[in-house]
Design an enzyme around this catalytic site. Structure first.
Site, PDB file in Angstrom:
ATOM      1  N   ASP A  58       4.359   2.605  -0.373  1.00 58.48           N
ATOM      2  CA  ASP A  58       2.884   2.106  -0.333  1.00 58.48           C
ATOM      3  C   ASP A  58       3.024   0.671  -0.478  1.00 58.48           C
ATOM      4  OD1 ASP A  58       0.147   2.316  -0.742  1.00 58.48           O
ATOM      5  OD2 ASP A  58       0.332   4.197  -2.203  1.00 58.48           O
ATOM      6  N   ASP A 118      -7.829   5.445   2.379  1.00 56.22           N
ATOM      7  CA  ASP A 118      -7.268   6.887   2.004  1.00 56.22           C
ATOM      8  C   ASP A 118      -8.147   7.719   2.326  1.00 56.22           C
ATOM      9  OD1 ASP A 118      -5.369   5.612   0.939  1.00 56.22           O
ATOM     10  OD2 ASP A 118      -5.655   6.272  -0.991  1.00 56.22           O
TER      11      ASP A 118
END
Ligand code: NAG
Ligand code: NAG
Ligand code: NAG
Ligand code: NAG
Ligand code: NAG
Length: 330
Positions: free
Chosen positions: A158, A219
């Site tokens: 990430d 997301d």
């Protein structure tokens, strides 16, 4: 003299286009990931069946192996954020939260491997993960070695708490560190997802040379609205994405949320259909212990999965946008 110059130029060219060549994910990866269903729930007293601990991953792995998912191609069990202890050990290595992962990560990887599945883990390139756990910055090599020692097959890296300007240096550095372990590890980067509002700056050629897959956009969450927003955004940039999409290098529109009660069967079908036309990764986030027979059938539809897993790996594009019917080409 002229000949020598040409030689040098050609050599330099090859040095520049050196690219990620680990031979992995020649078709889009398929699996199950905890994030969009269980997020960072770490209260195992209040949520004994739905918190981030080893039982969660072991029980999802059981269902994936035994309820037909593995048979149609689902393969990776992905730990997401919030698995770590807040502190590294004395040698600077990451460790799992010992209350929630009493047997440790290597045990869990073995458990998953014994079911004939593969094991995936989460870290972050920055100083901290999005959930506030230790990030890899300054520890890239140590963390790559730790993951290899644990027999990890896939890393999602990430990009929270990281400088965007450092990513073109940092993500390739982790690629080299993973390669140096000698263990084949799929490398998923969140790099371009941190440049959503600066699409001019995103060089997908560069990213595809260093990552097996990469997240581009926001997301997903468990709503139809979220699916629609991803479809619209992807369609807007589809030419850029299609140009770099293919075996071993995939755009990742984020998890499959079919199987969750927030979606109707038609909405679940629509997501599986569009993601498969895109040849997108099919990484579910749902609770495999609790899926309706209809949605299980949608998730396991062999004909749809065959389109997703087509060896050419083409990204199907939208050519006409009318309210009904949708028309697509490959
Ligand atoms: C492990 O997780 C629990 C919550 O489940 C938390 O209370 C504890 O502080 C964590 N331990 C470490 C070492 O991070
Ligand atoms: C490391 O990179 C080299 C050169 O691209 C490649 O041949 C090799 O398979 C890679 N090894 C691993 C473990 O990824
Ligand atoms: C994008 O990256 C590639 C490979 O690193 C490079 O050859 C190309 O010049 C870059 N394009 C731009 C517009 O910077
Ligand atoms: C889910 O995503 C949609 C689209 O981005 C957004 O409008 C909505 O607020 C999100 N819902 C939640 C609960 O975050
Ligand atoms: C397609 O049309 C719908 C309805 O007019 C619109 O909301 C959507 O943004 C369009 N999508 C693209 C990719 O043009």
């Amino acid at each position: 003299m002229v000949q020598l110059k040409n030689l040098i130029v050609i050599f330099a060219f090859f040095a520049i286009v050196e690219c990620l060549n680990n031979g992995l994910v020649r078709t889009p990866p398929m699996g199950w990931m905890s994030w969009t269903k269980f997020y960072c729930e770490i209260d195992c007293i209040k949520h004994p069946k739905g918190c981030i601990n080893e039982d969660l991953y072991a029980s999802q792995a059981d269902r994936m192996a035994k309820d037909g998912y593995k048979d149609v191609g689902y393969e990776y069990i992905h730990i997401d954020d919030c698995w770590m202890s807040m502190q590294r050990d004395r040698a600077g290595r990451l460790t799992a939260n010992a209350t929630r992962f009493p047997h440790g990560i290597k045990w869990l990887a073995d458990y998953v491997h014994n079911l004939g599945l593969k094991f995936a883990i989460y870290e972050d390139y920055g100083t901290k993960t999005c959930g506030g756990y230790p990030g890899s910055l300054g520890h890239l090599q140590t963390d790559a070695n730790t993951f290899a020692q644990w027999d990890v097959d896939y890393l999602k890296l990430d990009g929270c708490y990281a400088e965007e300007s450092e990513m073109p240096k940092g993500y390739p550095e982790m690629e080299r560190d993973l390669n140096a372990t000698g263990r084949p590890i799929v490398y998923a980067c969140s790099w371009p997802a941190y440049l959503i509002s600066e699409q001019d700056k995103v060089n997908y050629t560069e990213i595809s040379q260093h990552c097996n897959l990469w997240r581009n956009f926001d997301d997903i969450n468990r709503s139809w609205k979220s699916i629609l927003s991803i479809i619209d955004w992807y369609n807007l940039f589809q030419d850029k994405m299609a140009a770099v999409h293919g075996p071993g290098q995939w755009n990742d529109p984020d998890m499959i949320i079919a199987g969750n009660s927030e979606l109707t069967d038609d909405q679940a079908r629509a997501q599986m259909t569009i993601w498969s036309i895109w040849s997108a990764p099919l990484i579910m986030s749902n609770d495999l212990r609790d899926i309706t027979p209809n949605q299980k059938e949608i998730l396991q539809n062999k004909e749809v999965i065959a389109i997703d897993q087509d060896p050419l790996g083409h990204f199907g594009k939208l050519i006409v946008n009318v309210s009904y019917p949708f028309m697509w080409i490959f």
